[in-house]
Design an enzyme around this catalytic site. Structure first.
Site, PDB file in Angstrom:
ATOM      1  N   LYS A 109      -6.351   6.351  -4.939  1.00 33.26           N
ATOM      2  CA  LYS A 109      -5.250   7.013  -5.662  1.00 33.26           C
ATOM      3  C   LYS A 109      -5.376   6.879  -7.180  1.00 33.26           C
ATOM      4  O   LYS A 109      -4.938   7.767  -7.911  1.00 33.26           O
ATOM      5  CB  LYS A 109      -3.899   6.461  -5.194  1.00 33.26           C
ATOM      6  CG  LYS A 109      -3.498   6.932  -3.799  1.00 33.26           C
ATOM      7  CD  LYS A 109      -2.098   6.474  -3.458  1.00 33.26           C
ATOM      8  CE  LYS A 109      -1.703   6.911  -2.067  1.00 33.26           C
ATOM      9  NZ  LYS A 109      -0.323   6.555  -1.729  1.00 33.26           N
ATOM     10  N   ASP A 143       4.403  10.899  -3.594  1.00 37.39           N
ATOM     11  CA  ASP A 143       5.051   9.717  -2.984  1.00 37.39           C
ATOM     12  C   ASP A 143       6.468   9.534  -3.542  1.00 37.39           C
ATOM     13  O   ASP A 143       7.411   9.249  -2.803  1.00 37.39           O
ATOM     14  CB  ASP A 143       4.223   8.450  -3.246  1.00 37.39           C
ATOM     15  CG  ASP A 143       2.960   8.398  -2.397  1.00 37.39           C
ATOM     16  OD1 ASP A 143       2.974   8.939  -1.271  1.00 37.39           O
ATOM     17  OD2 ASP A 143       1.954   7.822  -2.858  1.00 37.39           O
TER      18      ASP A 143
HETATM   19  P1  NAP Z   1       0.251  -2.912  -2.620  1.00 36.07           P
HETATM   20  O1  NAP Z   1      -0.077  -2.093  -3.808  1.00 36.07           O
HETATM   21  O2  NAP Z   1      -0.794  -3.808  -2.031  1.00 36.07           O
HETATM   22  O3  NAP Z   1       1.523  -3.856  -3.022  1.00 36.07           O
HETATM   23  C1  NAP Z   1       2.017  -4.805  -2.124  1.00 36.07           C
HETATM   24  C2  NAP Z   1       3.353  -5.358  -2.625  1.00 36.07           C
HETATM   25  O4  NAP Z   1       3.892  -6.189  -1.580  1.00 36.07           O
HETATM   26  C3  NAP Z   1       3.229  -6.257  -3.846  1.00 36.07           C
HETATM   27  O5  NAP Z   1       4.397  -6.152  -4.637  1.00 36.07           O
HETATM   28  C4  NAP Z   1       3.140  -7.661  -3.215  1.00 36.07           C
HETATM   29  O6  NAP Z   1       3.598  -8.694  -4.056  1.00 36.07           O
HETATM   30  C5  NAP Z   1       4.107  -7.511  -2.070  1.00 36.07           C
HETATM   31  N1  NAP Z   1       3.851  -8.472  -1.004  1.00 36.07           N
HETATM   32  C6  NAP Z   1       2.810  -8.455  -0.126  1.00 36.07           C
HETATM   33  N2  NAP Z   1       2.927  -9.512   0.722  1.00 36.07           N
HETATM   34  C7  NAP Z   1       4.040 -10.185   0.354  1.00 36.07           C
HETATM   35  C8  NAP Z   1       4.698 -11.366   0.843  1.00 36.07           C
HETATM   36  N3  NAP Z   1       4.220 -12.045   1.913  1.00 36.07           N
HETATM   37  N4  NAP Z   1       5.842 -11.769   0.259  1.00 36.07           N
HETATM   38  C9  NAP Z   1       6.350 -11.069  -0.799  1.00 36.07           C
HETATM   39  N5  NAP Z   1       5.774  -9.964  -1.321  1.00 36.07           N
HETATM   40  C10 NAP Z   1       4.642  -9.524  -0.748  1.00 36.07           C
HETATM   41  O7  NAP Z   1       0.784  -2.039  -1.404  1.00 36.07           O
HETATM   42  P2  NAP Z   1       1.479  -0.588  -1.440  1.00 36.07           P
HETATM   43  O8  NAP Z   1       0.423   0.439  -1.381  1.00 36.07           O
HETATM   44  O9  NAP Z   1       2.475  -0.556  -2.550  1.00 36.07           O
HETATM   45  O10 NAP Z   1       2.206  -0.570   0.002  1.00 36.07           O
HETATM   46  C11 NAP Z   1       3.300  -1.431   0.297  1.00 36.07           C
HETATM   47  C12 NAP Z   1       3.818  -1.094   1.707  1.00 36.07           C
HETATM   48  O11 NAP Z   1       4.319   0.237   1.725  1.00 36.07           O
HETATM   49  C13 NAP Z   1       2.771  -1.142   2.830  1.00 36.07           C
HETATM   50  O12 NAP Z   1       3.378  -1.742   3.941  1.00 36.07           O
HETATM   51  C14 NAP Z   1       2.468   0.313   3.119  1.00 36.07           C
HETATM   52  O13 NAP Z   1       2.103   0.525   4.469  1.00 36.07           O
HETATM   53  C15 NAP Z   1       3.811   0.959   2.845  1.00 36.07           C
HETATM   54  N6  NAP Z   1       3.727   2.379   2.425  1.00 36.07           N
HETATM   55  C16 NAP Z   1       4.588   3.268   2.999  1.00 36.07           C
HETATM   56  C17 NAP Z   1       4.576   4.599   2.599  1.00 36.07           C
HETATM   57  C18 NAP Z   1       5.516   5.590   3.227  1.00 36.07           C
HETATM   58  O14 NAP Z   1       5.359   6.804   3.011  1.00 36.07           O
HETATM   59  N7  NAP Z   1       6.505   5.161   3.951  1.00 36.07           N
HETATM   60  C19 NAP Z   1       3.690   5.017   1.588  1.00 36.07           C
HETATM   61  C20 NAP Z   1       2.839   4.083   1.019  1.00 36.07           C
HETATM   62  C21 NAP Z   1       2.879   2.740   1.432  1.00 36.07           C
HETATM   63  P3  NAP Z   1       2.592  -9.496  -5.052  1.00 36.07           P
HETATM   64  O15 NAP Z   1       2.493  -8.662  -6.291  1.00 36.07           O
HETATM   65  O16 NAP Z   1       3.263 -10.799  -5.246  1.00 36.07           O
HETATM   66  O17 NAP Z   1       1.278  -9.622  -4.323  1.00 36.07           O
END
Ligand code: NAP
Length: 281
Positions: A74, A116
Site C-alpha cells: 500500500k 479504506d
Molecule cells: P498494522 O499496521 O500492523 O498495525 C497494527 C496496530 O495494532 C498497531 O497500532 C499495533 O500497536 C496494534 N497492536 C497489535 N497487537 C497489539 C497488542 N497485542 N496490543 C495492543 N496493540 C496491538 O495493522 P493494520 O494494517 O492497521 O491492521 C489492523 C487490523 O485491522 C488487522 O486485524 C486487520 O486485519 C484489520 N483490517 C481490517 C480492515 C477492514 O476492512 N475491516 C481493513 C484493513 C485491516 P503498536 O504500534 O504498539 O505495535
C-alpha cells in the site's frame, strides 16, 4: 459460486488484487458478483505479486483497468502511480489503482486512491453523523492512519491512543489530534470508539482492547477486525447498550467505493454483502 468463466470473451475487462499473500482475499468473490449483478463483461482475479514495480508495469502493458492493492504494497506502490488522490497522499497509502488513457494522449495513466477511509466513514455514518462527533481511534498502524485522516475529512474530532506511545504520538502529531496513553483510557470521553488494532483477532479471540466497564460511555463502537466477526469488543459493547459496527462493513464499503471508481456505477451492495457475510455464517 456460479461459473464466471462462461462469460469471458475477447472483450472482457480485467481487474484484480495485487499483494502477497492474496489467496485468502474475499475481494474476488465480492467484485465478481458485483460485475455479474450489473451484467458487465468484467472479471476480477487474485494476482500474487513479488515485485510491485514490475507488477504495475505489467498491469499497464496487459490492459488491466484497475486493481486493489493490499499488504505489503500500500505504501510501496506510490512511486509507480502517475496521479495520486489528495487524501491518499495525506494518508501515505494507496489501496486502489485505476488505469486509463489520458484525455489528450494514448499513454496509459495510473491513478491511485485510498478507499479504506471511505469504507470506515460510510460504515460509521450508518449509525452516527461524523460531522462534529468525537472519535477515539485505537492504533497507529496503516488502518488507524487511513481512518484517522478520513475522520478528519468528515469533520470529526479525533483522539488517538496506541500501545507503543512513540508511534501513537507521531501519528497524532501528523493528524493534529491529541494522544493518550493506553493507561489513560478511562479519562477519555468520546461519542465513537474505533478499534483499528489487531487485538481480538484470531487466534487471540479472548483479548479485547478496551475493558468492558469503559464501554458504556460510547454511543457507537466499531471493530475493524472481522475474524472473528463478533469480536469480544463487539459482544461486550452490545451488552452495555452501544450500537456496534463490525469489520466486514468497512470492507464492504471500501470495495463499493472501488467499484464506483472503476465502473462509474453504484455498487450492488446487497449481493456484495451477502457474499462477504456468507463466509462467516
Ligand atoms: P498494522 O499496521 O500492523 O498495525 C497494527 C496496530 O495494532 C498497531 O497500532 C499495533 O500497536 C496494534 N497492536 C497489535 N497487537 C497489539 C497488542 N497485542 N496490543 C495492543 N496493540 C496491538 O495493522 P493494520 O494494517 O492497521 O491492521 C489492523 C487490523 O485491522 C488487522 O486485524 C486487520 O486485519 C484489520 N483490517 C481490517 C480492515 C477492514 O476492512 N475491516 C481493513 C484493513 C485491516 P503498536 O504500534 O504498539 O505495535
Amino acid at each position: 459460486m456460479q461459473d464466471v468463466t462462461r462469460n469471458i470473451t475477447g472483450e472482457t475487462k480485467i481487474y484484480g488484487i495485487i499483494g502477497n499473500p492474496v489467496h485468502h482475499s474475499m475481494s474476488p468473490e465480492m467484485h465478481n458478483i458485483a460485475f455479474r449483478e450489473h451484467g458487465m463483461n468484467s472479471v476480477y482475479i487474485a494476482l500474487p505479486t513479488s515485485h510491485i514495480s514490475d507488477g504495475v508495469r505489467g498491469l499497464k502493458a496487459l490492459g488491466f483497468k484497475g486493481v486493489s492493492i493490499t499488504i505489503p504494497y500500500k505504501q510501496d506502490v506510490i512511486p509507480f502511480v502517475d496521479v495520486i488522490d489528495p487524501v491518499a497522499e495525506k494518508i501515505g497509502a494507496i489501496n486502489t489503482l485505476v488505469i486509463k488513457k489520458g484525455e489528450d494522449s494514448s499513454e496509459k495513466i495510473v491513478y491511485g486512491y485510498n478507499t479504506d477511509w471511505i469504507g470506515a466513514n460510510r460504515a460509521l455514518e450508518e449509525k452516527i453523523s461524523l460531522q462534529g462527533s468525537r472519535v477515539l481511534v485505537l492504533g497507529a498502524g496503516g488502518s488507524a492512519r487511513a481512518i484517522g485522516f478520513g475522520l478528519l475529512e468528515a469533520g470529526a474530532e479525533v483522539i488517538l491512543t496506541n500501545r507503543t506511545a512513540e508511534k501513537g504520538r507521531k501519528l497524532a502529531g501528523q493528524l493534529g489530534c491529541s494522544f493518550y496513553r493506553t493507561d489513560e483510557l478511562g479519562q477519555i470521553q468520546a461519542d465513537v470508539l474505533v478499534n483499528a488494532t489487531s487485538v481480538g483477532m484470531v487466534p487471540d479471540t479472548e483479548k479485547t482492547p478496551v475493558p468492558k466497564d469503559l464501554l458504556s460511555g460510547f454511543k457507537v463502537v466499531m471493530d475493524i477486525v472481522y475474524a472473528p466477526l463478533q469480536t469480544r469488543l463487539i459482544k461486550e459493547a452490545q451488552s452495555v447498550g452501544c450500537q456496534t459496527v463490525d469489520g466486514l462493513s468497512m470492507l464492504l464499503y471500501q470495495g463499493a467505493a472501488q467499484f464506483k471508481l472503476w465502473t462509474g456505477r453504484e455498487a450492488p451492495l446487497d449481493v456484495m454483502r451477502e457474499v462477504l457475510y456468507r463466509n462467516f455464517r
